[in-house]
Structures are given as C-alpha cells and as structure tokens.
Motif scaffolding. Structure first.
Motif, PDB file in Angstrom:
ATOM      1  N   ILE A 187       9.892  45.091  42.226  1.00 41.14           N
ATOM      2  CA  ILE A 187       9.104  46.286  41.878  1.00 41.14           C
ATOM      3  C   ILE A 187       7.629  45.934  41.751  1.00 41.14           C
ATOM      4  N   LEU A 188       7.330  44.802  41.128  1.00 42.14           N
ATOM      5  CA  LEU A 188       5.934  44.361  40.999  1.00 42.14           C
ATOM      6  C   LEU A 188       5.300  44.161  42.369  1.00 42.14           C
ATOM      7  N   THR A 189       6.037  43.570  43.288  1.00 47.36           N
ATOM      8  CA  THR A 189       5.522  43.308  44.633  1.00 47.36           C
ATOM      9  C   THR A 189       5.285  44.601  45.396  1.00 47.36           C
ATOM     10  N   GLY A 241       0.975  46.426  48.119  1.00 53.48           N
ATOM     11  CA  GLY A 241       2.414  46.485  48.340  1.00 53.48           C
ATOM     12  C   GLY A 241       2.833  47.590  49.290  1.00 53.48           C
ATOM     13  N   LEU A 242       4.144  47.694  49.491  1.00 53.65           N
ATOM     14  CA  LEU A 242       4.683  48.693  50.405  1.00 53.65           C
ATOM     15  C   LEU A 242       4.526  50.105  49.865  1.00 53.65           C
ATOM     16  N   LYS A 243       4.541  50.250  48.541  1.00 56.54           N
ATOM     17  CA  LYS A 243       4.401  51.555  47.916  1.00 56.54           C
ATOM     18  C   LYS A 243       3.577  51.401  46.635  1.00 56.54           C
ATOM     19  N   PRO A 244       2.270  51.309  46.754  1.00 48.05           N
ATOM     20  CA  PRO A 244       1.399  51.064  45.595  1.00 48.05           C
ATOM     21  C   PRO A 244       1.554  52.116  44.503  1.00 48.05           C
ATOM     22  N   ASN A 245       1.615  51.626  43.269  1.00 48.79           N
ATOM     23  CA  ASN A 245       1.682  52.506  42.107  1.00 48.79           C
ATOM     24  C   ASN A 245       0.972  51.780  40.970  1.00 48.79           C
ATOM     25  N   LYS A 246      -0.289  52.077  40.810  1.00 53.80           N
ATOM     26  CA  LYS A 246      -1.133  51.344  39.871  1.00 53.80           C
ATOM     27  C   LYS A 246      -0.607  51.412  38.439  1.00 53.80           C
ATOM     28  N   ASP A 287       4.346  36.236  55.227  1.00 53.73           N
ATOM     29  CA  ASP A 287       3.296  36.551  56.203  1.00 53.73           C
ATOM     30  C   ASP A 287       3.208  38.066  56.422  1.00 53.73           C
ATOM     31  N   PRO A 288       2.047  38.677  56.160  1.00 57.45           N
ATOM     32  CA  PRO A 288       1.884  40.127  56.356  1.00 57.45           C
ATOM     33  C   PRO A 288       2.206  40.558  57.784  1.00 57.45           C
ATOM     34  N   ARG A 309      13.051  49.589  51.935  1.00 58.32           N
ATOM     35  CA  ARG A 309      14.225  48.865  51.433  1.00 58.32           C
ATOM     36  C   ARG A 309      14.652  47.775  52.408  1.00 58.32           C
ATOM     37  N   GLN A 310      14.674  48.122  53.694  1.00 53.01           N
ATOM     38  CA  GLN A 310      15.053  47.138  54.712  1.00 53.01           C
ATOM     39  C   GLN A 310      14.037  46.001  54.790  1.00 53.01           C
ATOM     40  N   ILE A 311      12.778  46.346  54.643  1.00 53.67           N
ATOM     41  CA  ILE A 311      11.732  45.320  54.692  1.00 53.67           C
ATOM     42  C   ILE A 311      11.865  44.347  53.515  1.00 53.67           C
TER      43      ILE A 311
END
Length: 219
Positions: A37-39, A45-50, A116-117, A131-133
């Motif tokens: 979740i932190l990542t 991240g994939l879904k930023p939530n500050k 690696d991005p 989720r798959q990522i």
C-alpha cells in the motif's frame, strides 16, 4: 552439563524458534500488505494517495522508533487481553509481531521501489491492471531483495526475543538471563549465546543461498 540442563536448553531452542517463526509469519501477514500500500500510494506509485501514504508513514515511523523493551512493557495489557497472560513464549509473540511488522512494511516498500520503472511501464503498455503489476511484476522482480530482507528480519526478531527473556519472555534469552546473570552460571549463558549466534548464521546463510539461486534464475 547434566541431562536436565541439556533438556532445558533444547526446550529453550524450541521456544525461541516458535517465537521467531510465529512473529515473522504474523509480521509479514501485517507488514507485506502495508508495504505494498505504501508503494502504490506514494507520489510516484501506481495509484498516488498523499493522505493515505502520510497516515501510514507516520504510524510506521512511530512504531519503529519505540525501543523494543519499552514496547514490550506498553503492550502488556494488550498481550494479556489476547493470550490471557503477559509473560512466557506465546505472550512474547505479540510484542515481537508489533515490533516486526512496521520494519517489514518499510523493507517491502524499499524492495518494491527498486524495481526498474521500465518494466512497470512495459506491463502498463500491455494493459496490465495495478493488481497484476504489483503481484506479477513488482513482487517477482523484487523477490531477491525480499528474501534478503527476510534474513535481516529474522535476525532482528531473534535479537528481540533474547531481550524479551530478561522480562520472562521464555526461550534462550530467558535461560541466559536467569542462569547467566542472576545465578552466575556462565557456562549455561555462553552455551545459550553461542546457540543464538549459530541460529542467526544458519538462517542468514540459507536466506542468502536462496536469494543467490533466485538471482541466477532471473539472469
């Protein structure tokens, strides 16, 4: 050493392994999802939530900053509520888990952020879901780092379990404290300490061997 002492040390080894393994497993059950979740919620991240990231970040930092012996004392009411008593092998698993999971969460976060991005972008371009990522790309790519992190976690929890022995936590730490410190039976103390060191070395060697094997497969 007589048979009674040998039997006591063997029991201490079993209690120590029970505490460490149970705490590590429970720590990962709590810490692994938090690390993910932190990542995912971080600014890159994939879904930023500050807001979510900040709340979790503060909680984890606070828990990590509390010395284990203080945490052990603070959690006595919680431990007693969960297991019915505040001392002994099973009771010590509670503070060990609380101490372990924030550390695990941070290590998981760091491991996943090392991926690696370009690999993540490639997965996104092929239409993979978040989720798959996370589970099919990031976790797979970071498995060597995650395994290496587990060896560090094990060694840390083992050290904490030894400290808990000073307050009746059971295991080899309790034996070393009770006989080595209070009764001045240095032979028993040194045997307990040497066994603890050997346990750490064995687990770390196995962990590094597994990580190296995984790394070679990856290449």
């Amino acid at each position: 050493m007589d048979n009674q002492i040998i039997s006591m040390i063997i029991q201490g080894v079993g209690e120590t392994l029970l505490m460490v393994i149970a705490s590590t497993v429970l720590g990962y059950i709590l810490g692994l999802p938090l690390g993910i979740i932190l990542t995912v919620s971080d600014k890159d991240g994939l879904k930023p939530n500050k807001t979510l990231y900040k709340i979790l970040d503060v909680i984890i930092n606070i828990l990590r900053s509390v010395p284990f012996l203080i945490l052990l004392i603070i959690l006595i009411p919680v431990t007693k509520m969960i297991v019915g008593k505040s001392y002994g092998t099973i009771a010590t698993i509670v503070p060990l888990t609380v101490s372990a999971f924030p550390f695990i969460a941070r290590m998981v976060e760091q491991s996943l952020k090392e991926v690696d991005p370009g690999v993540i972008e490639a997965a996104q371009s092929m239409g993979a879901t978040n989720r798959q990522i996370v589970f099919n790309v990031m976790m797979v790519e970071a498995k060597v780092s995650l395994i290496t992190g587990t060896t560090i976690v094990f060694a840390s929890i083992l050290a904490y379990s030894a400290m808990a022995g000073a307050l009746g936590g059971g295991g080899l730490g309790d034996i070393a404290t009770r006989y080595g410190y209070y009764r001045r039976e240095e032979q028993i103390m040194w045997v307990s300490v040497i066994i603890l060191v050997v346990m750490v070395q064995i687990f770390q060697s196995l962990g590094m061997l597994l990580a190296k094997k995984m790394d070679n497969k990856k290449k």
